[in-house]
Every structure is written in C-alpha cells, then in structure tokens.
Design a protein around this motif. Sequence first.
Motif, short mmCIF file in Angstrom:
data_model
loop_
_atom_site.label_atom_id
_atom_site.label_comp_id
_atom_site.label_asym_id
_atom_site.label_seq_id
_atom_site.Cartn_x
_atom_site.Cartn_y
_atom_site.Cartn_z
N PRO A 17 39.74 36.67 41.78
CA PRO A 17 39.69 35.60 40.78
C PRO A 17 38.86 36.06 39.58
N SER A 18 39.06 35.41 38.45
CA SER A 18 38.26 35.77 37.26
C SER A 18 37.37 34.62 36.81
N ALA A 44 43.43 43.55 40.13
CA ALA A 44 44.14 42.66 39.23
C ALA A 44 43.48 41.28 39.27
N THR A 45 43.41 40.65 38.11
CA THR A 45 42.86 39.30 38.00
C THR A 45 43.74 38.50 37.04
N PRO A 46 43.63 37.16 37.07
CA PRO A 46 44.34 36.36 36.07
C PRO A 46 43.86 36.76 34.67
N PHE A 53 31.07 38.70 40.38
CA PHE A 53 30.65 38.98 41.76
C PHE A 53 29.45 38.11 42.10
N ILE A 54 29.57 37.35 43.18
CA ILE A 54 28.52 36.41 43.56
C ILE A 54 27.80 36.89 44.83
N ASP A 100 41.32 29.67 40.53
CA ASP A 100 42.32 30.28 39.64
C ASP A 100 43.37 31.16 40.32
N LEU A 101 43.38 31.24 41.63
CA LEU A 101 44.46 31.98 42.31
C LEU A 101 45.43 31.04 43.02
#
Length: 196
Positions: A17-18, A44-46, A53-54, A100-101
């Motif tokens: 996710p972005s 790959a990200t949206p 990164f958390i 967002d995915l």
Amino acid sequence: MAVNSTSGRRSCLVVLPSCKEGVSAQSFIQCFTLTHSAFTVQLATPGGKTPEFINQDDQSRRWLNDFRTKPFAVPLSLEIIDPNRYTSLVIPHAPGAAVDLANNKDLGHIILQFIRDKKLICAIGLGVAGLLSAQVEENSSWGLKTYSLTGKLLRLQFSRKKSIRSIGKRHTQLQSVVHVMSWKENRTAFGTGQLD
C-alpha cells in the motif's frame, strides 16, 4: 514462464500500500529477503508512490535506509504492471491494504490474471485485505470465492483492526474470507487449492 532475461531468475511482484497506514517493516523485510534470494523482485504500489513502513525498530530502520539506496526499491505503479511478467505475487502484512489495496481495480485485474494462469498468490496478515480487489466485473463476484484460504491467527487480527471496517460493504466479504480461512486451516496446507 516469467523469467528475467538478464538474470535467468523468475520474477516476483511484491505489492504494497502507499497510504499512511502503511506496511509492517518487519513483514516487508522478511518477505523481501526471502523472495529476493530466489526471484527478481519488483515492488508495486498504487500510483507508484513510496510505501510507508510502520513499526520500525533500530535494526529495521537501518535495513530500510540501506534498501532505499538500491534501484529495485523504487516501486512501479500498479496501473502499468503486466501480470504475464511475474510468476508469483506477494502482499506482506500491511494495515494499509484495507485502505488502498482492497478496492484497487488495477490490483484486482492483476490478481484475476494470476488466478486464470494458476500462479502463486501469497498474502500475509492484513495484506489479505488486498485480495478483496479481485472482483469479476461480469457478475460482481469475488474471484477467490471458490478457493480455500488458510491462516491461523487471521480471524483474531481482523477482528481487532478498526481500519478493516473502513472498506465498507467488503467488510462482510472479508469476514467471510476470515471464516473460510479459519475453517480450512486444518484441511489445506497452503494457498489456493480449489474447494471440493
């Protein structure tokens, strides 16, 4: 077969996710380290945006800082991904997957192509929310509804995450996925085996 012409290795697509809810640093590091040892890895990200990164600790922060200096650390946009170039797809544990995915049409098309081609799809932890994007347009059904999915702790993880509720009507589907995963966990070793 999707083999990189320069290295002769198979290619793996790692989808992240972005959004600010991000991807677990530890899960990403483990996924990347394992896949990179056997595959040419493409992130790959949206929108091709840099992932957040958390839950970083000192060690993961150092690893990620070094990783960001590498050319393969720059993600492509999901919009331009050709699923035929990859033999496998990985979505690491990512709270942002629900944001967002889960509703991303580009990811949905990629996953549906992977299903048609019988390629390996691996979603870990909350990354499973990204699988909800695989909606068949003709009949609005979920592309993985006839598959068995496995996972021991997913029901507990999903029941505790408030961000999952943000995906609206798909929350019911996600609860069904978690139920199927829980029900099938002792019957199927891994992955996407067809249901009887």
